[in-house]
Design a protein around this motif. Structure first.
Motif, PDB file in Angstrom:
ATOM      1  N   THR A 164       0.804  -1.228   0.000  1.00 42.53           N
ATOM      2  CA  THR A 164       0.000   0.000   0.000  1.00 42.53           C
ATOM      3  C   THR A 164       0.832   1.272   0.000  1.00 42.53           C
ATOM      4  OG1 THR A 164      -0.113   0.138   2.419  1.00 42.53           O
ATOM      5  CG2 THR A 164      -1.813  -1.196   1.304  1.00 42.53           C
ATOM      6  N   GLY A 165       2.085   1.175   0.434  1.00 36.04           N
ATOM      7  CA  GLY A 165       2.927   2.359   0.542  1.00 36.04           C
ATOM      8  C   GLY A 165       2.574   3.235   1.725  1.00 36.04           C
ATOM      9  N   VAL A 166       1.755   2.709   2.634  1.00 38.20           N
ATOM     10  CA  VAL A 166       1.293   3.463   3.797  1.00 38.20           C
ATOM     11  C   VAL A 166       2.121   3.074   5.023  1.00 38.20           C
ATOM     12  CG1 VAL A 166      -0.699   3.852   5.330  1.00 38.20           C
ATOM     13  CG2 VAL A 166      -1.038   3.648   2.860  1.00 38.20           C
ATOM     14  N   LEU A 167       2.469   4.080   5.821  1.00 44.46           N
ATOM     15  CA  LEU A 167       3.194   3.821   7.070  1.00 44.46           C
ATOM     16  C   LEU A 167       2.293   3.100   8.063  1.00 44.46           C
ATOM     17  CD1 LEU A 167       5.071   7.166   7.836  1.00 44.46           C
ATOM     18  CD2 LEU A 167       6.131   4.929   7.540  1.00 44.46           C
ATOM     19  N   ALA A 168       2.869   2.153   8.786  1.00 50.15           N
ATOM     20  CA  ALA A 168       2.155   1.486   9.875  1.00 50.15           C
ATOM     21  C   ALA A 168       1.854   2.516  10.964  1.00 50.15           C
ATOM     22  CB  ALA A 168       3.000   0.346  10.431  1.00 50.15           C
ATOM     23  N   GLU A 169       0.898   2.210  11.799  1.00 42.38           N
ATOM     24  CA  GLU A 169       0.509   3.097  12.900  1.00 42.38           C
ATOM     25  C   GLU A 169       1.399   2.857  14.108  1.00 42.38           C
ATOM     26  OE1 GLU A 169      -1.937   5.508  13.183  1.00 42.38           O
ATOM     27  OE2 GLU A 169      -2.280   5.288  11.028  1.00 42.38           O
ATOM     28  N   GLY A 170       1.992   3.895  14.639  1.00 39.90           N
ATOM     29  CA  GLY A 170       2.766   3.795  15.869  1.00 39.90           C
ATOM     30  C   GLY A 170       4.182   3.292  15.650  1.00 39.90           C
ATOM     31  N   VAL A 171       5.040   3.629  16.592  1.00 37.67           N
ATOM     32  CA  VAL A 171       6.463   3.340  16.432  1.00 37.67           C
ATOM     33  C   VAL A 171       6.760   1.838  16.447  1.00 37.67           C
ATOM     34  CG1 VAL A 171       7.115   3.534  18.878  1.00 37.67           C
ATOM     35  CG2 VAL A 171       8.779   4.112  17.088  1.00 37.67           C
ATOM     36  N   GLN A 172       6.052   1.058  17.268  1.00 34.92           N
ATOM     37  CA  GLN A 172       6.341  -0.376  17.305  1.00 34.92           C
ATOM     38  C   GLN A 172       5.932  -1.064  16.012  1.00 34.92           C
ATOM     39  OE1 GLN A 172       4.714  -1.675  21.192  1.00 34.92           O
ATOM     40  NE2 GLN A 172       6.849  -2.102  21.715  1.00 34.92           N
ATOM     41  N   ASP A 173       4.777  -0.720  15.479  1.00 38.98           N
ATOM     42  CA  ASP A 173       4.356  -1.319  14.216  1.00 38.98           C
ATOM     43  C   ASP A 173       5.246  -0.857  13.065  1.00 38.98           C
ATOM     44  OD1 ASP A 173       2.385  -2.861  15.369  1.00 38.98           O
ATOM     45  OD2 ASP A 173       0.771  -1.448  14.922  1.00 38.98           O
ATOM     46  N   GLN A 174       5.712   0.389  13.114  1.00 40.05           N
ATOM     47  CA  GLN A 174       6.636   0.855  12.084  1.00 40.05           C
ATOM     48  C   GLN A 174       7.969   0.118  12.182  1.00 40.05           C
ATOM     49  OE1 GLN A 174       7.068   5.080  11.404  1.00 40.05           O
ATOM     50  NE2 GLN A 174       4.865   5.442  11.660  1.00 40.05           N
ATOM     51  N   ALA A 175       8.462  -0.097  13.396  1.00 39.70           N
ATOM     52  CA  ALA A 175       9.710  -0.841  13.572  1.00 39.70           C
ATOM     53  C   ALA A 175       9.553  -2.268  13.062  1.00 39.70           C
ATOM     54  CB  ALA A 175      10.133  -0.834  15.039  1.00 39.70           C
ATOM     55  N   ARG A 176       8.440  -2.895  13.389  1.00 41.33           N
ATOM     56  CA  ARG A 176       8.179  -4.279  12.942  1.00 41.33           C
ATOM     57  C   ARG A 176       8.163  -4.340  11.409  1.00 41.33           C
ATOM     58  NH1 ARG A 176       4.261  -4.770  15.871  1.00 41.33           N
ATOM     59  NH2 ARG A 176       5.322  -5.766  17.598  1.00 41.33           N
ATOM     60  N   GLN A 177       7.466  -3.390  10.780  1.00 48.21           N
ATOM     61  CA  GLN A 177       7.388  -3.401   9.322  1.00 48.21           C
ATOM     62  C   GLN A 177       8.749  -3.099   8.697  1.00 48.21           C
ATOM     63  OE1 GLN A 177       4.557  -4.257   7.319  1.00 48.21           O
ATOM     64  NE2 GLN A 177       6.315  -4.440   5.944  1.00 48.21           N
ATOM     65  N   ALA A 178       9.493  -2.170   9.293  1.00 45.87           N
ATOM     66  CA  ALA A 178      10.832  -1.852   8.777  1.00 45.87           C
ATOM     67  C   ALA A 178      11.719  -3.095   8.817  1.00 45.87           C
ATOM     68  CB  ALA A 178      11.454  -0.713   9.583  1.00 45.87           C
ATOM     69  N   LEU A 179      11.651  -3.852   9.892  1.00 42.13           N
ATOM     70  CA  LEU A 179      12.458  -5.068  10.012  1.00 42.13           C
ATOM     71  C   LEU A 179      11.974  -6.151   9.047  1.00 42.13           C
ATOM     72  CD1 LEU A 179      12.935  -4.925  13.848  1.00 42.13           C
ATOM     73  CD2 LEU A 179      14.790  -4.874  12.163  1.00 42.13           C
ATOM     74  N   ASN A 180      10.680  -6.239   8.835  1.00 39.78           N
ATOM     75  CA  ASN A 180      10.169  -7.184   7.840  1.00 39.78           C
ATOM     76  C   ASN A 180      10.622  -6.788   6.432  1.00 39.78           C
ATOM     77  OD1 ASN A 180       8.818  -9.154   9.377  1.00 39.78           O
ATOM     78  ND2 ASN A 180       7.068  -7.798   9.660  1.00 39.78           N
ATOM     79  N   ASN A 181      10.683  -5.489   6.168  1.00 40.53           N
ATOM     80  CA  ASN A 181      11.179  -5.015   4.878  1.00 40.53           C
ATOM     81  C   ASN A 181      12.660  -5.379   4.703  1.00 40.53           C
ATOM     82  OD1 ASN A 181       8.639  -3.945   4.342  1.00 40.53           O
ATOM     83  ND2 ASN A 181       9.205  -1.878   4.954  1.00 40.53           N
ATOM     84  N   LEU A 182      13.451  -5.180   5.770  1.00 42.00           N
ATOM     85  CA  LEU A 182      14.861  -5.575   5.714  1.00 42.00           C
ATOM     86  C   LEU A 182      14.986  -7.069   5.447  1.00 42.00           C
ATOM     87  CD1 LEU A 182      16.601  -3.624   8.620  1.00 42.00           C
ATOM     88  CD2 LEU A 182      17.023  -3.381   6.178  1.00 42.00           C
ATOM     89  N   LYS A 183      14.173  -7.845   6.123  1.00 45.90           N
ATOM     90  CA  LYS A 183      14.199  -9.302   5.953  1.00 45.90           C
ATOM     91  C   LYS A 183      13.928  -9.678   4.497  1.00 45.90           C
ATOM     92  CE  LYS A 183      11.953 -13.485   7.563  1.00 45.90           C
ATOM     93  NZ  LYS A 183      10.677 -14.034   7.966  1.00 45.90           N
ATOM     94  N   ALA A 184      12.933  -9.046   3.884  1.00 42.24           N
ATOM     95  CA  ALA A 184      12.593  -9.348   2.487  1.00 42.24           C
ATOM     96  C   ALA A 184      13.737  -8.988   1.549  1.00 42.24           C
ATOM     97  CB  ALA A 184      11.319  -8.599   2.091  1.00 42.24           C
ATOM     98  N   ILE A 185      14.377  -7.867   1.786  1.00 44.21           N
ATOM     99  CA  ILE A 185      15.499  -7.435   0.947  1.00 44.21           C
ATOM    100  C   ILE A 185      16.675  -8.402   1.093  1.00 44.21           C
ATOM    101  CG2 ILE A 185      17.236  -5.623   0.659  1.00 44.21           C
ATOM    102  CD1 ILE A 185      14.921  -3.636   1.434  1.00 44.21           C
ATOM    103  N   LEU A 186      16.969  -8.782   2.326  1.00 41.82           N
ATOM    104  CA  LEU A 186      18.071  -9.721   2.553  1.00 41.82           C
ATOM    105  C   LEU A 186      17.782 -11.074   1.912  1.00 41.82           C
ATOM    106  CD1 LEU A 186      18.984  -8.822   6.216  1.00 41.82           C
ATOM    107  CD2 LEU A 186      20.346  -8.359   4.179  1.00 41.82           C
ATOM    108  N   GLU A 187      16.540 -11.529   2.013  1.00 37.78           N
ATOM    109  CA  GLU A 187      16.180 -12.806   1.391  1.00 37.78           C
ATOM    110  C   GLU A 187      16.368 -12.738  -0.125  1.00 37.78           C
ATOM    111  OE1 GLU A 187      12.260 -13.585   2.944  1.00 37.78           O
ATOM    112  OE2 GLU A 187      13.082 -14.416   4.804  1.00 37.78           O
ATOM    113  N   GLU A 188      16.015 -11.603  -0.721  1.00 44.60           N
ATOM    114  CA  GLU A 188      16.220 -11.422  -2.166  1.00 44.60           C
ATOM    115  C   GLU A 188      17.711 -11.509  -2.513  1.00 44.60           C
ATOM    116  OE1 GLU A 188      15.205 -10.929  -6.125  1.00 44.60           O
ATOM    117  OE2 GLU A 188      13.848 -11.298  -4.435  1.00 44.60           O
ATOM    118  N   ALA A 189      18.556 -11.082  -1.577  1.00 48.13           N
ATOM    119  CA  ALA A 189      20.011 -11.119  -1.783  1.00 48.13           C
ATOM    120  C   ALA A 189      20.618 -12.470  -1.389  1.00 48.13           C
ATOM    121  CB  ALA A 189      20.673  -9.996  -0.985  1.00 48.13           C
ATOM    122  N   GLY A 190      19.783 -13.416  -0.971  1.00 43.45           N
ATOM    123  CA  GLY A 190      20.283 -14.736  -0.590  1.00 43.45           C
ATOM    124  C   GLY A 190      20.792 -14.809   0.830  1.00 43.45           C
ATOM    125  N   ALA A 191      20.308 -13.926   1.680  1.00 44.14           N
ATOM    126  CA  ALA A 191      20.751 -13.877   3.076  1.00 44.14           C
ATOM    127  C   ALA A 191      19.526 -13.851   3.996  1.00 44.14           C
ATOM    128  CB  ALA A 191      21.633 -12.650   3.306  1.00 44.14           C
TER     129      ALA A 191
END
Length: 126
Positions: A40-67
């Motif tokens: 959606t391109g929408v920020l999650a609500e609140g700092v904890q949900d934003q942190a969780r989504q940011a880490l999930n985004n990092l995880k997806a990028i790393l998985e794409e890189a084979g890590a």
């Protein structure tokens, strides 16, 4: 030095002239990830949900890189308000196990899209 761009639709696309991540040799350098939902391109609500989504985004990028998150050796956490440090730590600690990555955390005046937290990482594939 050769470098390769990492791109996945499972994390938000770049909102400027940069890559989601770059690999060079066994190293992976990610761009900072906000708590944006990649669909959606929408920020999650609140700092904890934003942190969780940011880490999930990092995880997806790393998985794409084979890590994975286990390959991260260093993170930098940018906070809109350092008073959110403990709340972000609660989420952060659920994504990592010992030995934890090295980390810096800094308060910044403003983040893109008025986010509350942004996280970048350096990882090394074995």
């Amino acid at each position: 030095m050769s470098k390769k761009q990492v791109a996945t639709t499972k994390a938000p696309g770049a909102i400027g002239p940069y890559s989601q991540a770059i690999t060079t040799g066994s190293w992976i350098y990610t761009s900072g990830q906000l708590g944006l939902d990649p669909e959606t391109g929408v920020l999650a609500e609140g700092v904890q949900d934003q942190a969780r989504q940011a880490l999930n985004n990092l995880k997806a990028i790393l998985e794409e890189a084979g890590a994975s998150l286990d390959h991260i050796v260093k993170t930098t956490v940018f906070l809109k308000d350092m008073n959110d440090f403990v709340a972000v730590n609660e989420v952060y600690s659920s994504f990592f196990t010992e030995p934890y990555p090295a980390r810096s955390a800094v308060e910044v005046a403003r983040l893109p899209k008025d986010g509350l937290v942004e996280i970048e990482a350096v990882a090394r594939k074995k």
